[in-house]
Scaffold this motif. Structure first.
Motif, short mmCIF file in Angstrom:
data_model
loop_
_atom_site.label_atom_id
_atom_site.label_comp_id
_atom_site.label_asym_id
_atom_site.label_seq_id
_atom_site.Cartn_x
_atom_site.Cartn_y
_atom_site.Cartn_z
N PHE A 15 0.93 -1.36 -0.14
CA PHE A 15 -0.05 0.20 -0.02
C PHE A 15 0.68 1.39 0.06
O PHE A 15 0.39 2.25 -0.13
N ARG A 16 2.11 1.01 0.19
CA ARG A 16 3.10 2.20 0.42
C ARG A 16 2.77 3.20 -0.75
O ARG A 16 2.65 4.45 -0.53
N LYS A 21 0.72 8.37 -2.58
CA LYS A 21 -0.06 9.03 -3.81
C LYS A 21 -1.29 9.54 -3.58
O LYS A 21 -1.99 10.26 -4.19
N ASN A 22 -1.56 9.56 -2.09
CA ASN A 22 -2.86 9.80 -1.80
C ASN A 22 -4.20 9.19 -2.56
O ASN A 22 -5.08 9.62 -2.51
N TYR A 23 -3.78 8.12 -2.87
CA TYR A 23 -5.07 7.33 -3.31
C TYR A 23 -6.08 7.00 -2.43
O TYR A 23 -5.78 6.56 -1.14
N LEU A 24 -7.25 6.82 -2.78
CA LEU A 24 -8.24 6.19 -1.58
C LEU A 24 -8.29 4.63 -1.79
O LEU A 24 -8.13 4.05 -2.78
N PRO A 54 -3.42 8.31 5.89
CA PRO A 54 -3.87 7.73 4.68
C PRO A 54 -5.47 7.76 4.80
O PRO A 54 -6.12 7.64 5.62
N ARG A 55 -5.99 7.82 3.48
CA ARG A 55 -7.46 7.74 3.35
C ARG A 55 -7.82 6.03 3.22
O ARG A 55 -7.69 5.71 2.10
N SER A 178 -8.33 10.16 -8.47
CA SER A 178 -7.58 9.75 -9.13
C SER A 178 -7.09 8.31 -9.44
O SER A 178 -7.04 7.88 -10.47
N ALA A 179 -7.48 7.51 -8.22
CA ALA A 179 -7.39 6.18 -8.40
C ALA A 179 -8.15 5.56 -6.94
O ALA A 179 -7.95 6.24 -5.87
#
Length: 217
Positions: A15-16, A21-24, A54-55, A178-179
């Protein structure tokens, strides 16, 4: 890591990149979300930089977050609408059934509630059931009355809330991601899948790592 502290159960390397990248990140349940948070916290100890939180949410938490955002906007999609709770839903089912059967029945109400919820999660309605049996005809009549009662009281099922969130992404009322990274899901019902696809063009399966992740759309 502190003495006697258990190692995280999640390999944070999966997950790093997504977190940085601040992905959900959406998980199948709260336990998995907690484990990712724990692993990220452990991996960040002693690092001389500030990390963003993290989200990481469960799928249902994310839907609720999107719904609340629409409510905060007072967006026309959700104006005046309230999501039903389980007890409220059964009450309306009992009222709907009583209109046709002369009396309420809690057992039938529970079965009808589960049946409609399953149909809606598959993006179907009672009319889509391919059967003309007496029991199906009764269910269709009950469902019609149930949904009429909900419209009159401005209340909606959780599945309808999912559809409105999907529509909100499609019309630009909610900002697309974004992702989105998924973790712990064996399968995803069509209603959830199409909502995710409306929320982002990139849906990733985290179990194989970001650098090898495959789009599940």
């Amino acid at each position: 890591m502190k003495p006697n502290q258990l190692s995280p159960l999640i390999d944070i390397s999966l997950f790093r990149n997504a977190i940085e990248k601040n992905y959900l990140i959406l998980t199948a349940n709260q336990r998995l979300a907690n484990q990712i948070h724990q692993a990220w916290g452990e991996s960040s100890l002693g690092v001389n930089r500030v990390w963003n939180t993290p989200r990481i949410l469960t799928l249902e938490q994310w839907q609720s977050h999107c719904w609340d955002e629409l409510q905060d906007q007072n967006h026309q999609l959700v104006q005046g609408l309230t999501k039903l709770g389980d007890v409220q839903s059964l009450y309306f089912w009992e009222q709907a059934i009583a209109q046709h059967e002369g009396q309420s029945n809690s057992a039938y109400a529970s079965m009808a509630d589960n049946c409609l919820d399953l149909l809606q999660r598959w993006d179907l309605s009672a009319k889509d059931i391919q059967s003309s049996s007496n029991s199906v005809d009764k269910f269709r009549a009950w469902a019609h009355s149930y949904q009429k009662l909900l419209r009159e009281s401005r209340q909606i099922t959780n599945a309808t809330a999912w559809k409105l969130v999907r529509e909100a992404f499609q019309c630009g009322a909610l900002v697309r991601e974004s992702a989105i990274v998924l973790y712990g899901f064996q399968s995803i019902v069509p209603l959830h899948q199409t909502t995710l696809e409306s929320a982002s063009d990139t849906i990733l399966d985290s179990v194989i790592g970001d650098h090898r992740a495959e789009c599940v759309k």
